[in-house]
Design a protein around this motif. Sequence first.
Motif, PDB file in Angstrom:
ATOM      1  N   VAL A 118       0.730  -1.268  -0.277  1.00  0.00           N
ATOM      2  CA  VAL A 118      -0.204  -0.012  -0.281  1.00  0.00           C
ATOM      3  C   VAL A 118       1.040   1.177   0.142  1.00  0.00           C
ATOM      4  CG1 VAL A 118      -1.894  -1.147   0.751  1.00  0.00           C
ATOM      5  CG2 VAL A 118      -0.389   0.103   2.257  1.00  0.00           C
ATOM      6  N   THR A 119       1.874   1.251   0.097  1.00  0.00           N
ATOM      7  CA  THR A 119       3.154   1.932   0.346  1.00  0.00           C
ATOM      8  C   THR A 119       3.724   2.472  -0.691  1.00  0.00           C
ATOM      9  OG1 THR A 119       4.488   1.270   1.813  1.00  0.00           O
ATOM     10  CG2 THR A 119       2.402   2.734   2.542  1.00  0.00           C
ATOM     11  N   ARG A 120       4.084   1.504  -1.915  1.00  0.00           N
ATOM     12  CA  ARG A 120       5.650   1.229  -2.953  1.00  0.00           C
ATOM     13  C   ARG A 120       5.477   2.568  -2.944  1.00  0.00           C
ATOM     14  NH1 ARG A 120       1.796  -2.932  -3.974  1.00  0.00           N
ATOM     15  NH2 ARG A 120       0.955  -2.321  -6.538  1.00  0.00           N
ATOM     16  N   THR A 121       4.713   3.409  -3.983  1.00  0.00           N
ATOM     17  CA  THR A 121       4.952   4.266  -4.312  1.00  0.00           C
ATOM     18  C   THR A 121       3.525   5.532  -4.201  1.00  0.00           C
ATOM     19  OG1 THR A 121       3.347   4.008  -6.414  1.00  0.00           O
ATOM     20  CG2 THR A 121       5.668   3.177  -6.129  1.00  0.00           C
ATOM     21  N   GLN A 122       3.785   6.783  -4.542  1.00  0.00           N
ATOM     22  CA  GLN A 122       2.855   8.047  -4.131  1.00  0.00           C
ATOM     23  C   GLN A 122       1.601   7.802  -4.526  1.00  0.00           C
ATOM     24  OE1 GLN A 122       4.410  12.021  -5.225  1.00  0.00           O
ATOM     25  NE2 GLN A 122       3.235  12.707  -3.160  1.00  0.00           N
ATOM     26  N   LYS A 123       1.906   7.148  -6.020  1.00  0.00           N
ATOM     27  CA  LYS A 123       0.310   6.899  -6.252  1.00  0.00           C
ATOM     28  C   LYS A 123      -0.296   5.843  -5.808  1.00  0.00           C
ATOM     29  CE  LYS A 123      -1.860   4.908 -10.845  1.00  0.00           C
ATOM     30  NZ  LYS A 123      -1.515   4.237 -12.217  1.00  0.00           N
ATOM     31  N   THR A 124       0.481   4.529  -5.648  1.00  0.00           N
ATOM     32  CA  THR A 124      -0.486   3.981  -4.656  1.00  0.00           C
ATOM     33  C   THR A 124      -0.642   4.056  -3.284  1.00  0.00           C
ATOM     34  OG1 THR A 124       1.288   2.134  -5.373  1.00  0.00           O
ATOM     35  CG2 THR A 124       0.346   1.562  -3.785  1.00  0.00           C
ATOM     36  N   GLN A 125       0.459   5.214  -2.483  1.00  0.00           N
ATOM     37  CA  GLN A 125      -0.568   5.711  -1.731  1.00  0.00           C
ATOM     38  C   GLN A 125      -2.036   6.364  -1.777  1.00  0.00           C
ATOM     39  OE1 GLN A 125       2.718   7.491   0.913  1.00  0.00           O
ATOM     40  NE2 GLN A 125       4.106   5.753   0.058  1.00  0.00           N
ATOM     41  N   LEU A 126      -1.518   7.141  -2.664  1.00  0.00           N
ATOM     42  CA  LEU A 126      -2.656   8.363  -2.858  1.00  0.00           C
ATOM     43  C   LEU A 126      -4.066   7.612  -3.400  1.00  0.00           C
ATOM     44  CD1 LEU A 126      -1.497  11.427  -4.872  1.00  0.00           C
ATOM     45  CD2 LEU A 126      -1.939  10.724  -2.633  1.00  0.00           C
ATOM     46  N   LEU A 127      -3.850   5.903  -4.195  1.00  0.00           N
ATOM     47  CA  LEU A 127      -4.715   5.985  -4.643  1.00  0.00           C
ATOM     48  C   LEU A 127      -5.678   4.660  -3.281  1.00  0.00           C
ATOM     49  CD1 LEU A 127      -4.365   4.086  -8.108  1.00  0.00           C
ATOM     50  CD2 LEU A 127      -5.866   5.585  -7.545  1.00  0.00           C
ATOM     51  N   THR A 128      -4.358   4.630  -2.129  1.00  0.00           N
ATOM     52  CA  THR A 128      -5.037   3.525  -1.504  1.00  0.00           C
ATOM     53  C   THR A 128      -5.941   4.777  -0.282  1.00  0.00           C
ATOM     54  OG1 THR A 128      -2.900   2.546  -0.756  1.00  0.00           O
ATOM     55  CG2 THR A 128      -4.527   3.260   0.973  1.00  0.00           C
ATOM     56  N   ILE A 129      -5.760   6.018  -0.510  1.00  0.00           N
ATOM     57  CA  ILE A 129      -6.783   6.982   0.683  1.00  0.00           C
ATOM     58  C   ILE A 129      -7.775   6.786   0.076  1.00  0.00           C
ATOM     59  CG2 ILE A 129      -7.154   8.785   1.189  1.00  0.00           C
ATOM     60  CD1 ILE A 129      -4.092   9.078   2.194  1.00  0.00           C
ATOM     61  N   ALA A 130      -7.380   7.408  -1.486  1.00  0.00           N
ATOM     62  CA  ALA A 130      -8.990   7.272  -2.932  1.00  0.00           C
ATOM     63  C   ALA A 130      -9.913   6.310  -2.849  1.00  0.00           C
ATOM     64  CB  ALA A 130      -8.246   7.722  -4.249  1.00  0.00           C
ATOM     65  N   TYR A 131      -9.514   5.225  -2.327  1.00  0.00           N
ATOM     66  CA  TYR A 131     -10.354   3.738  -2.605  1.00  0.00           C
ATOM     67  C   TYR A 131     -11.579   3.570  -1.218  1.00  0.00           C
ATOM     68  CZ  TYR A 131      -8.047   1.662  -6.166  1.00  0.00           C
ATOM     69  OH  TYR A 131      -7.078   1.561  -7.911  1.00  0.00           O
ATOM     70  N   TYR A 132     -11.001   3.979  -0.228  1.00  0.00           N
ATOM     71  CA  TYR A 132     -11.787   4.162   0.971  1.00  0.00           C
ATOM     72  C   TYR A 132     -12.376   5.170   0.692  1.00  0.00           C
ATOM     73  CZ  TYR A 132      -8.826   0.086   2.766  1.00  0.00           C
ATOM     74  OH  TYR A 132      -8.625  -1.674   3.361  1.00  0.00           O
ATOM     75  N   ALA A 133     -11.907   6.289   0.524  1.00  0.00           N
ATOM     76  CA  ALA A 133     -13.159   7.338   0.485  1.00  0.00           C
ATOM     77  C   ALA A 133     -14.080   7.447  -0.404  1.00  0.00           C
ATOM     78  CB  ALA A 133     -12.034   9.129  -0.413  1.00  0.00           C
ATOM     79  N   PHE A 134     -13.240   6.732  -1.702  1.00  0.00           N
ATOM     80  CA  PHE A 134     -14.832   5.788  -2.346  1.00  0.00           C
ATOM     81  C   PHE A 134     -15.812   5.116  -1.394  1.00  0.00           C
ATOM     82  CE2 PHE A 134     -16.514   2.875  -5.740  1.00  0.00           C
ATOM     83  CZ  PHE A 134     -16.808   3.431  -6.434  1.00  0.00           C
ATOM     84  N   GLY A 135     -15.248   4.414  -1.369  1.00  0.00           N
ATOM     85  CA  GLY A 135     -16.498   2.900  -0.645  1.00  0.00           C
ATOM     86  C   GLY A 135     -17.268   4.463   1.210  1.00  0.00           C
ATOM     87  N   GLY A 136     -16.876   5.362   1.275  1.00  0.00           N
ATOM     88  CA  GLY A 136     -16.546   6.069   2.141  1.00  0.00           C
ATOM     89  C   GLY A 136     -18.381   6.995   1.790  1.00  0.00           C
TER      90      GLY A 136
END
Length: 150
Positions: A118-136
Amino acid sequence: MSAMKLLKNIIGGLAGAAALNLLHETARRLDPETPRVDLVGEEALSKGLETLGIEPLTGNALYTATLAGDLLSNAFYYSMIGAGKRKYLVARGLAYGVAAGIGALKLTEPLGLNDVPVTRTQKTQLLTIAYYAFGGLVTAWVINGLRKKV
C-alpha cells in the motif's frame, strides 16, 4: 437508534464495502501500481490464524476468506457513517473513508504487517486513500437514498 435506521446503515455499509472491493479487484488487474490491500489482508489473516495455533489457509481459500473478512469488517466500519444527522452524511462518508485509507497506510507496519503493498509508490498511497474514500462516499449516498421519504 431505530431498527430501521440501523438496517439502512448496515445496507449502506455493505454497499460501500462492496463498491470498495469491486474497485480494488478491478483496478489491481489493470494497473500494477494500484494498492494491494488484499495482500496485507492475507498476511494479517495468516498471522492471526498462526497466533491462534490454526494452520493458515493458502491459495483460493486464503483469498476467499480474506475477501469475506474484508467485506464484513469494512461493512461494519462504513455502517457507522449513518450515525448522526442526515445533513452531514456525505461529509462523514468522505471523512471515514479518508481516515480508513490513512489507517491502511500508517497502521500496517506498526501492526507487524508488510506495508509495501500500500505504500510502494506515491500513486499507490494516494489510490489507497482514494479507494477507501470512494467506499465511504458510496455508503453515504446509499444511506441517504434509503432515508429519503418516499
